[in-house]
Design a protein around this motif. Structure first.
Motif, short mmCIF file in Angstrom:
data_model
loop_
_atom_site.label_atom_id
_atom_site.label_comp_id
_atom_site.label_asym_id
_atom_site.label_seq_id
_atom_site.Cartn_x
_atom_site.Cartn_y
_atom_site.Cartn_z
N THR A 143 0.81 -1.22 0.00
CA THR A 143 0.00 0.00 0.00
C THR A 143 0.84 1.26 0.00
O THR A 143 0.40 2.30 -0.50
CB THR A 143 -0.92 0.00 1.24
OG1 THR A 143 -1.42 -1.32 1.45
CG2 THR A 143 -2.09 0.92 1.05
N THR A 145 3.62 1.97 -1.60
CA THR A 145 4.25 2.32 -2.87
C THR A 145 3.35 2.06 -4.08
O THR A 145 3.75 2.34 -5.21
CB THR A 145 5.55 1.52 -3.05
OG1 THR A 145 5.27 0.12 -2.94
CG2 THR A 145 6.58 1.91 -1.98
N GLY A 146 2.16 1.52 -3.86
CA GLY A 146 1.26 1.24 -4.97
C GLY A 146 1.78 0.14 -5.87
O GLY A 146 1.73 0.26 -7.10
N CYS A 291 5.33 5.74 -8.25
CA CYS A 291 6.42 5.11 -7.50
C CYS A 291 6.72 3.72 -8.05
O CYS A 291 7.87 3.29 -8.06
CB CYS A 291 6.04 5.04 -6.02
SG CYS A 291 7.34 4.40 -4.95
N VAL A 302 -4.33 1.33 -5.30
CA VAL A 302 -3.74 2.58 -4.81
C VAL A 302 -2.61 2.99 -5.73
O VAL A 302 -1.81 2.16 -6.16
CB VAL A 302 -3.26 2.44 -3.35
CG1 VAL A 302 -2.29 1.27 -3.19
CG2 VAL A 302 -2.61 3.73 -2.85
N SER A 303 -2.56 4.28 -6.02
CA SER A 303 -1.45 4.84 -6.81
C SER A 303 -0.62 5.75 -5.93
O SER A 303 -1.16 6.69 -5.32
CB SER A 303 -1.99 5.62 -8.02
OG SER A 303 -2.62 4.76 -8.94
N ALA A 304 0.67 5.47 -5.84
CA ALA A 304 1.61 6.33 -5.13
C ALA A 304 2.31 7.19 -6.19
O ALA A 304 2.96 6.66 -7.09
CB ALA A 304 2.62 5.51 -4.35
N VAL A 339 6.05 11.04 -2.04
CA VAL A 339 4.86 10.61 -2.78
C VAL A 339 3.60 11.03 -2.03
O VAL A 339 3.61 11.20 -0.81
CB VAL A 339 4.81 9.07 -3.00
CG1 VAL A 339 6.09 8.55 -3.64
CG2 VAL A 339 4.52 8.33 -1.70
N ARG A 341 -0.59 9.62 -2.17
CA ARG A 341 -1.27 8.42 -2.64
C ARG A 341 -2.76 8.68 -2.84
O ARG A 341 -3.40 9.32 -2.00
CB ARG A 341 -1.07 7.27 -1.64
CG ARG A 341 0.39 6.83 -1.54
CD ARG A 341 0.57 5.76 -0.47
NE ARG A 341 0.27 6.27 0.85
CZ ARG A 341 -0.24 5.54 1.85
NH1 ARG A 341 -0.51 4.25 1.66
NH2 ARG A 341 -0.47 6.08 3.03
#
Length: 358
Positions: A143, A145-146, A291, A302-304, A339, A341
């Motif tokens: 979670t 770093t995605g 990331c 999830v996108s970091a 980052v 998120r």
């Protein structure tokens, strides 16, 4: 501020109105004769989300971290050698727990933004001719770093080496949102929590185990009490728990499982992928980068997002909350300040995601 507060952290996630209302009821007797009418179907239906056909599932009044500990202390013995990899805050915390519980941890440190190193796992397993490694650990979705890792690839590495080690998977931010197939992939212990893809408040830890893990628990010698399988099995089989359960959360779980069944897991996975692709296209249009180092690692939950040099990502998160009433996730540990998120999992649709992007 007028309007809703917008929640785009990777957990807790948004709660459907049907689930919230299902929990809005007076306290009930968890020893009542009718209570198994609620609980026994829950055990069976949650197994369907894990795609566990022959094992069993435990529902603990805890976070996912409690289910982590339950898996280790019930199935392993002090001093057992375990193979783990560390490439983000949550895989790091799993390693930390294993070390503090007294296991011999063979940890592979990887670059943050990558995932489970299947080639190195395969190498370690082939070299372990004496089968000292008792369990292999895979964080399916990191979670912080995605990053999503290949669970089936971990099973393939075990099978190629003809190695009997158990396979443990952290699916806290993936199960119920990203494809997961416990039986097909030969996963022995799969961990999740209520506050992510299950669309509930935090407070329930889910542990889905194979028959192989149940057999191992009968000879494992690690001390356990609160999380002990034997206590749970004895009472769960009759529809009860060895201690006071989180009854309102169980009522919410009933409603969330009904919603999951109604939409269908394959449709849920496709929805998450579509929404994640929208976020990734926006990040590209902004001229920013994820990331996750390669497309194969990119998470659908999830996108970091890396911020440019000279920018503190904590300021992005703070501005989103204070000016736009929108909660984004901050950077953790090695990526703190680097980052922010966007969580895109659970109960959400295109317009909601577009709100976060705007």
């Amino acid at each position: 501020m007028a309007g809703f507060t917008h929640l785009f952290i990777p957990g807790p996630t948004n709660i459907p109105e049907e689930v919230r209302q299902a929990m809005n009821l007076p306290m009930e007797d968890m020893r009542a004769a009718s209570f198994p009418n609620l609980t026994l179907p829950l055990f069976e239906d949650i197994k369907k989300v894990f795609k566990n056909e022959t094992g069993r599932v435990f529902i603990y009044p805890s976070s996912g971290t409690g289910a982590w500990e339950a898996a280790m202390t019930n199935v392993l013995s002090p001093g057992d050698r375990v193979l783990m990899s560390r490439f983000g805050q949550f895989s790091h915390l799993w390693v930390d727990m294993a070390e503090r519980l007294g296991f011999e941890v063979d940890v592979i440190d990887c670059e943050w933004g990558t995932g489970v190193p299947l080639d190195l796992y395969a190498e370690r397993l082939r070299a372990d001719k004496a089968h000292r490694i008792k369990a292999v650990f895979c964080t399916q979705n990191e979670t912080a770093t995605g990053v999503t890792s290949d669970v089936a690839g971990c099973r393939a590495a075990l099978d190629a080496a003809n190695h009997p080690a158990l396979l443990f998977v952290d699916g806290v931010s993936s199960i119920g949102s990203i494809d997961f197939r416990q039986e097909e992939w030969g996963v022995d212990c799969a961990v999740s929590g209520s506050q992510k893809g299950f669309m509930l408040p935090a407070g329930l830890g889910f542990l889905s185990v194979s028959q192989k893990a149940l057999a191992a628990s009968r000879t494992a010698t690690h001390r356990r009490c609160y999380f002990a399988f034997e206590d749970m099995i004895r009472t769960n089989d009759t529809g009860y728990f060895p201690y006071t359960p989180a009854t309102q959360l169980l009522r919410g779980l009933r409603a969330s499982l009904d919603l999951i069944a109604e939409e269908g897991l394959d449709n849920i996975f496709a929805r998450h992928h579509r929404l994640a692709e929208g976020v990734r296209k926006a990040v590209d249009a902004w001229g920013l980068k994820l990331c996750a180092k390669q497309r194969k690692w990119q998470s659908d939950t999830v996108s970091a997002i890396l911020v440019p040099e000279g920018i503190d990502s904590a300021d992005v998160v703070k501005r989103a909350y204070q000016k736009y009433n929108t909660s984004l996730g901050g950077g953790l540990n090695k990526v703190a300040g680097k980052v922010f998120r966007i969580g895109h999992l659970g109960w959400l649709n295109e317009v909601m995601v577009l709100g976060s992007l705007a």
